[in-house]
Design a protein around this motif. Sequence first.
Motif, short mmCIF file in Angstrom:
data_model
loop_
_atom_site.label_atom_id
_atom_site.label_comp_id
_atom_site.label_asym_id
_atom_site.label_seq_id
_atom_site.Cartn_x
_atom_site.Cartn_y
_atom_site.Cartn_z
N ASP A 183 0.85 -1.19 0.00
CA ASP A 183 0.00 0.00 0.00
C ASP A 183 0.89 1.25 0.00
N PHE A 197 0.83 4.39 0.96
CA PHE A 197 1.00 5.31 2.10
C PHE A 197 1.37 4.59 3.39
N PHE A 198 1.71 3.33 3.27
CA PHE A 198 2.09 2.51 4.42
C PHE A 198 3.55 2.12 4.23
N TYR A 199 4.46 3.03 4.59
CA TYR A 199 5.91 2.82 4.50
C TYR A 199 6.42 2.71 3.06
N MET A 256 5.78 7.66 -1.52
CA MET A 256 5.35 8.87 -0.81
C MET A 256 6.32 10.02 -1.03
N PRO A 292 -5.06 2.48 -3.22
CA PRO A 292 -4.54 1.65 -2.13
C PRO A 292 -4.25 0.23 -2.61
N GLY A 293 -3.40 -0.46 -1.88
CA GLY A 293 -3.08 -1.86 -2.19
C GLY A 293 -3.18 -2.72 -0.94
N ILE A 294 -3.27 -4.02 -1.14
CA ILE A 294 -3.23 -4.96 0.00
C ILE A 294 -1.85 -4.83 0.65
N THR A 295 -1.79 -4.60 1.95
CA THR A 295 -0.51 -4.47 2.62
C THR A 295 0.18 -5.84 2.75
N VAL A 339 1.88 -1.43 14.79
CA VAL A 339 2.82 -1.77 13.73
C VAL A 339 4.17 -1.14 14.07
#
Lengths: 250, 250
Positions: free
Chosen positions: A117, A119-121, A125, A141-144, A166
């Motif tokens: 995803d 915006f998750f690390y 970004m 978004p994507g599957i983390t 997390v």
Amino acid sequence: MTQPNATGTLFVTGVGPGDPELMTLKSVRVIQQSAVVASFCKRGRPGHARSIALAHVGSNGSGQSREIRFEYPFTVEVDVGNPRYLAEMGNFYEACAAELAACLAQGDDVALLCEGDPFFYGSAMYLFDRLRSEFRTEIIPGITGMSGAWSRAASPMVHGDDVLTVLPGTLPEDELVARLQTSEACVIMKLGRNLPKIRAALARAGVAERAIYVERGTMAEEIIVPIVALDRSPAPYFALVLVPGRQGAR
Amino acid sequence: MTQPNATGTLFVTGVGPGDPELMTLKSVRVIQQSAVVASFCKRGRPGHARSIALAHVGSNGSGQSREIRFEYPFTVEVDVGNPRYLAEMGNFYEACAAELAACLAQGDDVALLCEGDPFFYGSAMYLFDRLRSEFRTEIIPGITGMSGAWSRAASPMVHGDDVLTVLPGTLPEDELVARLQTSEACVIMKLGRNLPKIRAALARAGVAERAIYVERGTMAEEIIVPIVALDRSPAPYFALVLVPGRQGAR
């Protein structure tokens, strides 16, 4: 929304944890429709996000898409704490953003691929931050990696009032211990050379027995084992540890 | 894996946060191929997961799929702390599991739909827990509501060494404050009637100014506003609050 219509849109596009079938319908459509498909990769490697999306890159019905590869100047050779790391990565992201800005300015839509995803690390970004004021942007978004991991491990993570924390594995051992002790469920990311420290923290926090190690989750080569049975170190950077929350049917 | 081949497989299938285009290729395929498609819904409502997946339900090329709807006995009328809640929900999940077990035992594959990601606060876990020892199961991850929300809010959430904490809004105010003060990024789920308490906690923790309220993220009716500008209470149960981590390009 105030930009002239002649400029393109930057689609920052999550492609999920590894299994190409875990891409979303939207990510597939955007990749197929974008004139430019950009992705990060380690030096001399195909790039993980691009490998996941490969079947859809260039299969554009309206003509061939152009591919751009951004090779990281380094990955683990220079420590994150080293001032050289920050300076060179900054220069690298500036150059990447400039290259995408040139595409967008001439009206091309760009799909910037991102494992998991965005915006998750995600590294994407750093380009989004540099381009968002000048161009239309959309985040898909994507599957983390962690969702892929706990699904494959068949390990329900959080029920009811559970807290999920997390934790980057780069944190000091004492901080990992404190947080593991005060959260029902935890995910530890960014293992790599941090694995021995993380194992020590799991043991000190009293949660090692229920911790699960997941490497390349959802991919053909995946490894899922209780951390107490793991016989290797260091781990790949993208491996992670799951500490599931309260279990049991209500 | 020791079950006779004649039994079906339970596919616990995430369908993402709301935009049907955020379903994965795999969830679409499994829904189309399963003989039975099951979903939860509030009494007298179509069911949110089912609405998301609607275009793919019954479009099965190999014949009509059978639909099963599980109506929750109550949603907010009975407090979670009330013993009646636990007992009646337990009975409800037992009955749901028995109905799916009957389908699986006669060889039908079942796609159990789940909004967001199944193992991330999903009701489907309660059926999975009851059926996993008897039948083949596979979990198909979905885009979480929080990923959908921060993507639509164009709000990068966690960089580098940021810690992300996911907090149920049902927690006591003091605990929310303490956790908001010790985590770079937070997501608060399950707002509903907890909204006034959550707003107070955000203010006390000094993070209200950067907190973002997201309601129905990725759907046509979505609302995204700074929490300080929000003029309503209570919120829908599936609304959430984002407190993004450290910002700024490196």
